[in-house]
Design an enzyme around this catalytic site. Structure first.
Site, mmCIF file in Angstrom:
data_model
loop_
_atom_site.group_PDB
_atom_site.id
_atom_site.type_symbol
_atom_site.label_atom_id
_atom_site.label_comp_id
_atom_site.label_asym_id
_atom_site.label_seq_id
_atom_site.Cartn_x
_atom_site.Cartn_y
_atom_site.Cartn_z
ATOM 1 N N HIS A 181 0.150 2.780 15.181
ATOM 2 C CA HIS A 181 -0.978 2.570 16.098
ATOM 3 C C HIS A 181 -0.562 2.871 17.549
ATOM 4 O O HIS A 181 -1.288 3.533 18.299
ATOM 5 C CB HIS A 181 -1.471 1.124 16.009
ATOM 6 C CG HIS A 181 -2.089 0.758 14.697
ATOM 7 N ND1 HIS A 181 -3.063 1.510 14.096
ATOM 8 C CD2 HIS A 181 -1.866 -0.307 13.873
ATOM 9 C CE1 HIS A 181 -3.435 0.929 12.962
ATOM 10 N NE2 HIS A 181 -2.715 -0.169 12.795
ATOM 11 N N HIS B 28 4.378 -0.140 10.956
ATOM 12 C CA HIS B 28 2.909 -0.058 10.922
ATOM 13 C C HIS B 28 2.340 -0.060 12.340
ATOM 14 O O HIS B 28 1.518 0.804 12.697
ATOM 15 C CB HIS B 28 2.353 -1.235 10.125
ATOM 16 C CG HIS B 28 0.862 -1.273 10.052
ATOM 17 N ND1 HIS B 28 0.152 -0.656 9.049
ATOM 18 C CD2 HIS B 28 -0.071 -1.837 10.875
ATOM 19 C CE1 HIS B 28 -1.139 -0.839 9.240
ATOM 20 N NE2 HIS B 28 -1.305 -1.560 10.354
ATOM 21 N N GLU B 29 2.753 -1.023 13.143
ATOM 22 C CA GLU B 29 2.221 -1.118 14.505
ATOM 23 C C GLU B 29 2.701 0.038 15.382
ATOM 24 O O GLU B 29 1.988 0.467 16.297
ATOM 25 C CB GLU B 29 2.625 -2.462 15.122
ATOM 26 C CG GLU B 29 2.101 -3.682 14.382
ATOM 27 C CD GLU B 29 0.588 -3.684 14.239
ATOM 28 O OE1 GLU B 29 -0.111 -3.107 15.101
ATOM 29 O OE2 GLU B 29 0.093 -4.239 13.238
#
Length: 832
Positions: free
Chosen positions: A49, A45-46
């Site tokens: 980003h 997920h990170e």
């Protein structure tokens, strides 16, 4: 400790230490793997980003997995990479993106070309949504791996259709393979269950099934909407189907003694029942037939000590589970066999519930409950409902004969029926007048909501919640759905006074257990039901006292309720001599009148299926849901139609003698003494559960696996949204059913033991769930940031820092509150 170590020599001590470490590692490794897996999902997920921020030219100052103090990390270039002490989360810190009291620092970096807030809105939206997109892609990637390797899954074949159910009425049949539900492709039976559960309430569901190799036209049916009152199970929509099963026994009931060779064991494979060869095609019907079988039952049994040896053919007996329906649809206190109330046995105790915490076990027979000796099922249900978060004393008899005493504290169950701790019943028809009251309170618990409002036993109800002279059924319905609401009530006291009051129903209790079984092998009588269908019951007419133990019928010894019912069935229409003894061990004998019923007249037992009477399959009857059209095979329908036909002769009745036989038609004369379907209220259920039919769900190639993976990803994302909708708006699923990080790690740890493919499947589900949760329009998560950006795009300027800080603080408190709530629920489930 020193004295213990002194018992071992150094080599022995080393062996003990190795054994201890091996056991510790064996218990811990699945949870360590789950924590690592969860951290990988957060990392993905990170990473989304991070990667898009780098693409957009934003300076990334920190990339962290976990929160709190840093455990380990390194700096490369302009970014600090770290792993923090709490692995349940993570973050990417970008230049110009600050939180809470440091939010004003964003203005310092506003003009920096590498600042997050200096980038175009489109770039910022891409950065914010990248984490969610990565979770979706990662879930799809894991699903593709799973379905390239292949995963064990339940088939979509219907094994059984309940008579008179929505599925039966709509035309679904055993053997049908379900292909689509509401135009969603169905790959396994779990998809079927979830699609039905999460379909819009009270609306028709569209089924497309394959029958005999051909797809049929769509079948539309509206499910039943059933609401449990005693367990943590969410309210469920039901259509009356069961998946196909195999002959393998996987679970045995609480009355089965698996130490005995002539009892069923998990792992046994049914091969023959009453001369019928057991196959996958007839296994569902065989399972239903087991409780009525009078012939031999054979299984193939493997020797657990020698798994490579051939299975041995073993003859076994399977005692059935036993349950009863009440004779009066709206009065659970009338559950009996001709007025004789058996003792109650727990059939299931949720391992995560209050009952298990108190030490209750499946198979326990209740000897006393809340100071009520030999209570009925209704007594236990009322006590649990009345005593949310209050201790209840109990005494039970274990299946091995030992006595266990303790206390249980019911939890508050907002999905259950609210209560005022008082019993409302109809006034006798002879005492009713056309314009007078129709209901009265007969029992009122001390210190309960009803007593606090001034309600007393004998009070007649003149008005309740705005309705004049309501029926007892209507009053109970209003109370059930009115937790914490103030309801006006007008009563006529025994001395003629008319008083008005306000009563506030309370949330009921629940112990997360079912107590719907009869203690078949304990032939003691609890309460005596005085009347059945308005007439004195046979037990009342014979003057049998409560609490006695029945020992003989017509001078033949009896030791369980099945034997007693068998005597009653054989002697219907005549009298039998019943011998019983009380605490003084003196044996008394009385004459007991056994009436006929439709089944005894036909010479059939509870296993038979009544298909039609006088050419009719349904009739209007009173059930616990009110007056409705029901099948005549149900005891309410049987009584209703026979009442209409009293005096008629040569009435045709179509029935199946057992679930596997062909229909038979007989002619009967209907008399008043056979109207009560007492034998039809006796229910015997299978005491074993057979393994579901399984298949390997696998793509034929990578493209096919990708298609299955995309379908599963979409399916689980949609399921999360539907679940939240049902949880928040319709409240048809309880919030107690959700899990937080603690529960996820616990479940994942168990799944890790099942194998690598199952673990990857679970990780894919978590990744899809995380994508949904992160994109909700809540402050502090990605969805909330996206809302801010959309507002900025529309109004042409950012939301003020003060509003951003306020909403993020609110969001933080919501997240912390939700985290505490789900962690508390998880802790209760795991450790009580």
């Amino acid at each position: 400790m020193c004295s213990l170590l002194a018992q071992f020599t150094p080599p022995e001590l080393l062996v003990v230490a190795q054994s201890w470490l091996t056991g510790l590692w064996g218990g811990a490794w699945p949870y360590i793997v789950m924590v690592i897996g969860f951290s990988v999902i957060i990392f993905v997920h990170e990473l989304g980003h991070f990667a898009v921020a780098k693409w957009a030219g934003v300076r990334v100052e920190q990339f962290a997995i976990g929160f709190g103090r840093e455990i380990a990390g390194f700096t490369k270039g302009e970014t600090r990479y770290s792993f923090n002490i709490l692995p349940f989360g993570g973050f990417v810190k970008m230049l110009g993106q600050e939180d809470f009291e440091d939010k004003s620092k964003e203005l310092i970096f506003k003009d920096d070309p590498r600042s997050f807030i200096n980038k175009p809105i489109g770039h910022r939206m891409a950065i914010v949504s990248a984490g969610v997109v990565m979770n979706v892609l990662f879930a799809c990637f894991l699903f593709v791996i799973v379905f390239m390797v292949g995963m064990d899954a339940d088939t979509t074949r219907i094994g059984r259709v309940e008579p008179d159910s929505p599925a039966h009425k709509a035309g679904l049949r055993p053997g049908d393979n379900i292909r689509f539900i509401n135009d969603e492709k169905i790959l396994e039976f779990n998809d079927v269950s979830m699609s039905i559960l999460l379909a819009p309430p009270h609306r028709a569901i569209k089924f497309v099934v394959e029958r005999d190799g051909k797809l049929l036209d769509p079948i539309h049916l509206t499910p039943d909407y059933r609401r449990p009152e005693a367990t943590r199970t969410p309210r469920k929509q039901m259509i009356g189907i069961a998946q196909g099963v195999t002959p393998e026994i996987v679970v045995v009931g609480p009355e089965i003694d698996t130490t005995q060779p002539d009892q069923p064991h998990p792992g046994d494979v049914l091969v023959e029942v009453d001369g019928i060869k057991v196959t996958n095609e007839n296994a569902n019907n065989i399972q239903e037939m087991l409780v009525y079988n009078k012939g031999d039952i054979f299984v193939d049994r493997k020797d657990p000590g020698d798994p490579d040896a051939s299975a041995k053919r073993v003859r076994i007996e399977i005692p059935p589970q036993f349950a009863l329906y009440p004779s009066e649809a709206d009065d659970p206190d009338t559950t009996s066999v001709l007025g004789l109330t058996p003792l109650i046995r727990f059939g299931y105790v949720d391992p995560d519930g209050r009952g298990n915490l108190a030490g209750l076990q499946a198979g326990d027979t209740v000897l006393s409950w809340d100071d009520i000796p030999l209570p009925s099922k209704a007594d236990i249900a009322r006590s649990i409902s009345y005593n949310a978060e209050k201790d209840i004393a109990f005494t039970v008899r274990r299946t091995d004969g030992t006595i266990y005493k303790d206390f249980v504290r019911p939890k508050r169950n907002r999905l259950g029926r609210a209560t005022i701790q008082a019993i409302c019943r109809p006034i006798d028809e002879e005492s009713q007048t056309e314009e007078g009251p129709k209901a009265q309170f007969t029992e009122v618990r001390r210190f309960g909501a009803g007593r606090s409002a001034g309600i007393e036993p004998g009070d007649a109800v003149l008005r309740f919640d705005g309705v004049d002279n309501p029926t007892a059924r209507d009053i109970r319905k209003v109370i059930a759905k009115s937790a914490d609401k103030r309801l006006p009530i007008r009563l006529r006291k025994g001395d003629g006074r008319v008083v008005s009051a306000i009563v506030t129903p309370q949330v009921p209790g629940s112990i997360d257990a079912s107590y719907n079984l009869v203690a078949d092998n304990v032939l003691r009588v609890g309460k005596i039901v005085e009347t059945i269908n308005g007439l004195p019951s046979p037990a009342a007419k014979a003057d049998i006292p409560p609490g006695v133990e029945i020992v003989r019928v017509n001078d033949e010894p009896v030791s369980n309720w099945r034997q007693l019912i068998s005597h009653f069935q054989r002697n219907a229409g005549s009298e039998v001599k019943i011998a019983f003894q009380g605490g003084d061990k003196v044996v008394y004998a009385v004459q007991f009148e056994v009436p006929h019923s439709l089944r005894t007249t036909l010479g059939i037992g509870p296993e038979a299926q009544i298909l039609s009477v006088d050419g009719r399959k349904t009739v209007e009857a009173t059930t616990n849901r009110g007056v409705e059209e029901v099948h005549i095979g149900y005891h309410e329908g049987t009584r209703a139609i026979l009442t209409e036909l009293i005096g008629r002769t040569s009435v045709p009745v179509e029935y199946r003698p057992n679930p596997l036989s062909e229909p038979v038609t007989a002619q009967i004369d209907v008399s008043a003494d056979m109207v009560d379907p007492w034998l039809g209220r006796v229910v015997f259920a299978p005491n074993v559960i057979l393994a579901p039919e399984r298949k390997i769900l696998k793509g034929d190639n990578i493209v096919d696996a990708l298609g299955i993976g995309l379908h599963k990803t979409w399916y689980f994302i949609l399921t999360v949204y539907q679940t939240m909708n049902r949880m928040i708006f319709s409240r048809s699923i309880g919030v107690e059913s959700i899990s937080g990080p603690l529960g996820i790690v616990s479940i994942g740890g168990r799944i890790a033991r099942m194998g690598f493919v199952s673990f990857l499947f679970f990780m894919a589900i978590i990744s899809a769930n995380l994508a949904v949760i992160n994109f909700l329009p809540l402050p502090i998560v990605d969805g909330g940031l996206m809302v801010f950006l959309l507002i900025e795009k529309i109004k042409g300027s950012p939301i003020s820092i003060r509003v951003q800080v306020a909403t993020q603080i609110i969001g933080l408190f919501l997240i912390i509150g939700a985290f505490i709530f789900v962690t508390y629920n998880d802790a209760l489930r795991l450790w009580g």
